[in-house]
Write an enzyme that holds these catalytic residues in place. Structure first.
Site, short mmCIF file in Angstrom:
data_model
loop_
_atom_site.label_atom_id
_atom_site.label_comp_id
_atom_site.label_asym_id
_atom_site.label_seq_id
_atom_site.Cartn_x
_atom_site.Cartn_y
_atom_site.Cartn_z
N CYS A 111 -21.17 66.22 58.53
CA CYS A 111 -22.60 65.88 58.46
C CYS A 111 -23.40 66.45 59.64
O CYS A 111 -24.63 66.48 59.59
CB CYS A 111 -22.78 64.38 58.37
SG CYS A 111 -21.92 63.67 56.96
N HIS A 256 -29.47 62.59 61.24
CA HIS A 256 -28.64 62.53 60.05
C HIS A 256 -28.85 61.17 59.38
O HIS A 256 -28.93 60.14 60.06
CB HIS A 256 -27.17 62.71 60.43
CG HIS A 256 -26.25 62.51 59.29
ND1 HIS A 256 -26.44 63.14 58.08
CD2 HIS A 256 -25.15 61.72 59.14
CE1 HIS A 256 -25.50 62.76 57.25
NE2 HIS A 256 -24.71 61.89 57.86
N ASN A 286 -26.78 59.53 51.83
CA ASN A 286 -26.19 60.48 52.77
C ASN A 286 -25.76 61.74 52.01
O ASN A 286 -24.84 61.70 51.20
CB ASN A 286 -24.98 59.80 53.44
CG ASN A 286 -24.32 60.67 54.48
OD1 ASN A 286 -24.56 61.88 54.54
ND2 ASN A 286 -23.47 60.07 55.29
N1 COA Z 1 -21.43 45.81 48.43
C1 COA Z 1 -21.08 44.55 48.76
N2 COA Z 1 -20.22 44.29 49.73
C2 COA Z 1 -19.68 45.34 50.39
C3 COA Z 1 -19.99 46.67 50.07
C4 COA Z 1 -20.92 46.88 49.05
N3 COA Z 1 -21.28 48.12 48.66
N4 COA Z 1 -19.30 47.48 50.89
C5 COA Z 1 -18.57 46.70 51.68
N5 COA Z 1 -18.79 45.39 51.38
C6 COA Z 1 -18.21 44.20 51.97
C7 COA Z 1 -16.87 44.44 52.61
O1 COA Z 1 -15.86 44.42 51.63
C8 COA Z 1 -16.78 43.29 53.57
O2 COA Z 1 -16.41 42.17 52.82
P1 COA Z 1 -15.39 41.10 53.45
O3 COA Z 1 -16.09 40.55 54.64
O4 COA Z 1 -15.22 40.14 52.34
O5 COA Z 1 -14.16 41.88 53.80
C9 COA Z 1 -18.23 43.08 54.01
O6 COA Z 1 -19.04 43.76 53.04
C10 COA Z 1 -18.55 43.62 55.37
O7 COA Z 1 -17.99 44.91 55.45
P2 COA Z 1 -18.29 45.86 56.67
O8 COA Z 1 -17.52 47.12 56.50
O9 COA Z 1 -18.09 45.09 57.95
O10 COA Z 1 -19.84 46.13 56.46
P3 COA Z 1 -20.84 46.86 57.38
O11 COA Z 1 -22.01 46.04 57.65
O12 COA Z 1 -20.15 47.51 58.56
O13 COA Z 1 -21.33 48.07 56.47
C11 COA Z 1 -20.98 50.40 56.13
C12 COA Z 1 -20.40 49.01 55.97
C13 COA Z 1 -19.98 51.40 55.54
C14 COA Z 1 -22.28 50.48 55.38
C15 COA Z 1 -21.20 50.68 57.63
O14 COA Z 1 -20.04 50.36 58.37
C16 COA Z 1 -21.57 52.10 57.90
O15 COA Z 1 -22.61 52.56 57.51
N6 COA Z 1 -20.72 52.82 58.66
C17 COA Z 1 -20.96 54.21 58.94
C18 COA Z 1 -20.55 55.03 57.76
C19 COA Z 1 -21.06 56.43 57.86
O16 COA Z 1 -22.04 56.68 58.48
N7 COA Z 1 -20.35 57.34 57.22
C20 COA Z 1 -20.74 58.69 57.10
C21 COA Z 1 -20.59 59.41 58.37
S1 COA Z 1 -21.43 60.89 58.30
#
Ligand code: COA
Length: 329
Positions: A111, A256, A286
């Protein structure tokens, strides 16, 4: 020596999936996706290939720049989701738009690819080996999305953007970096080749990588989040220092677009007002390396860029890669 973004172009597929569409296929909701990521909709390929989307964006950028295809002497493709392992997407785009003779190559910095491409383009322009660089950033991220994994499938979309870059007189600086010890934080494995002579089993040297299925993106979202909210401010500060300007002098940041909360945290850490930050994640999700140039294209089309504006583009991605570039419009 600075650089001039002479022309911009973009292409996104017509098919749009909103959060409610995802709620029908995985256990999620519009509320969760909106509050946790800022994403509302994303465009998804309806059969368009990455090189074809890139070619559309490239044609628009070349027209916008007021140049002919013959003027392009380098095509830099940025993609993690090219249509072929070989040839490069840049070669396919160049063929499609009728370029006969140019240096064509892809770079994969995930990215952060567009920021890496600007850094390389500027160096080629400065040394004089190239006069007009066409950067084509095209991604079909949905190619590696597992639509049963709610933690990743809602985040990504497809699309392309292109910029025509030439020499300029204004301010310029760029800083590109990688933290390869985080290479296992986001990855998509290809299958290990089978052949009649093979007796061994591949070992990736990493349990998670060994166990992961091929073809689908694997991501440790929380770790990537932490990395991004530190790496983005660091890159902006480093680019500003290299340019000899203060953060206050930056007129606009195009980050980004991975998660609105990452962007907001980075802006807060930089003590920069959110009004200086361009965000379009709600519409596109994204799109990997195409996010930043697509933002540039939209801002240009909307007439929001003024001559002399100091623009900072900043990205991060799998690798882990990160970087920022500052240039005058
Ligand atoms: N809908 C509902 N629940 C979801 C979900 C969705 N689409 N995706 C994950 N969850 C749940 C998880 O299963 C977890 O449930 P649990 O507590 O029962 O285990 C809960 O939400 C929290 O998960 P978590 O991973 O801690 O959420 P978060 O607030 O960190 O958000 C991302 C997850 C992926 C959105 C976030 O971590 C993120 O944006 N990270 C960076 C990713 C990124 O930028 N990637 C590309 C790089 S270029």
């Amino acid at each position: 020596m600075g650089l001039t973004i002479k022309g911009t172009g973009m292409y996104v597929p017509d098919v749009i999936a909103d959060n409610d569409d995802f709620a029908k296929i995985v256990d999620t909701s519009d509320e969760w996706i909106t509050t946790r990521t800022g994403i509302k909709t994303r465009h998804i390929t309806n059969g368009e290939l990455a090189f074809q989307m890139g070619a559309e964006a490239a044609r628009m950028a070349i027209k916008d720049a007021g140049i002919e295809v013959e003027d392009v002497d380098m095509v830099l493709g940025t993609t993690v989701t090219a249509d072929c392992l070989t040839p490069s997407m840049a070669c396919l785009v160049a063929k499609e738009i009728g370029i006969e003779d140019a240096v064509c190559m892809d770079l994969n910095a995930a990215c952060a690819g567009y920021v890496f491409a600007l850094d390389i383009a500027q160096k080629y322009l400065e040394c004089g080996d190239c006069k007009t660089v066409l950067i084509v950033s095209s991604e079909i991220v949905t190619r590696m999305v597992d639509y049963t994994d709610r933690s990743t499938c809602v985040l990504f979309g497809d699309g392309a953007a292109a910029t025509v870059v030439t020499k300029g007189d204004g301010l310029y600086s760029s800083v590109i970096k990688s933290s390869p010890q985080g290479a296992d934080k986001i990855f998509t494995k290809l299958p290990v080749p089978e052949n009649p002579f093979k007796t061994g089993t591949a070992d990736w040297g990493d349990e998670r990588m060994n166990d992961a299925p091929t073809g689908f993106m694997q991501m440790q979202g929380n770790d990537v989040y932490k990395f991004a909210t530190t790496a983005m401010p660091q890159a902006v500060e480093a680019a500003a220092e290299k340019a000899g300007i203060s953060l206050e002098e930056i007129d606009l940041i195009i980050p980004h677009q991975a998660n609105i909360r990452i962007v907001q945290t980075a802006m807060k850490r930089l003590k920069m007002p959110k009004e200086k930050c361009y965000v379009n994640i709600q519409d596109y999700g994204n799109i990997s390396s195409a996010c930043i140039p697509l933002g540039l294209c939209q801002l240009k089309e909307q007439g929001q860029l003024k001559k002399g504006d100091k623009i900072c583009v900043v990205g991060f991605g799998a690798g882990l890669t990160y970087g920022a570039a500052i240039f005058e419009w």
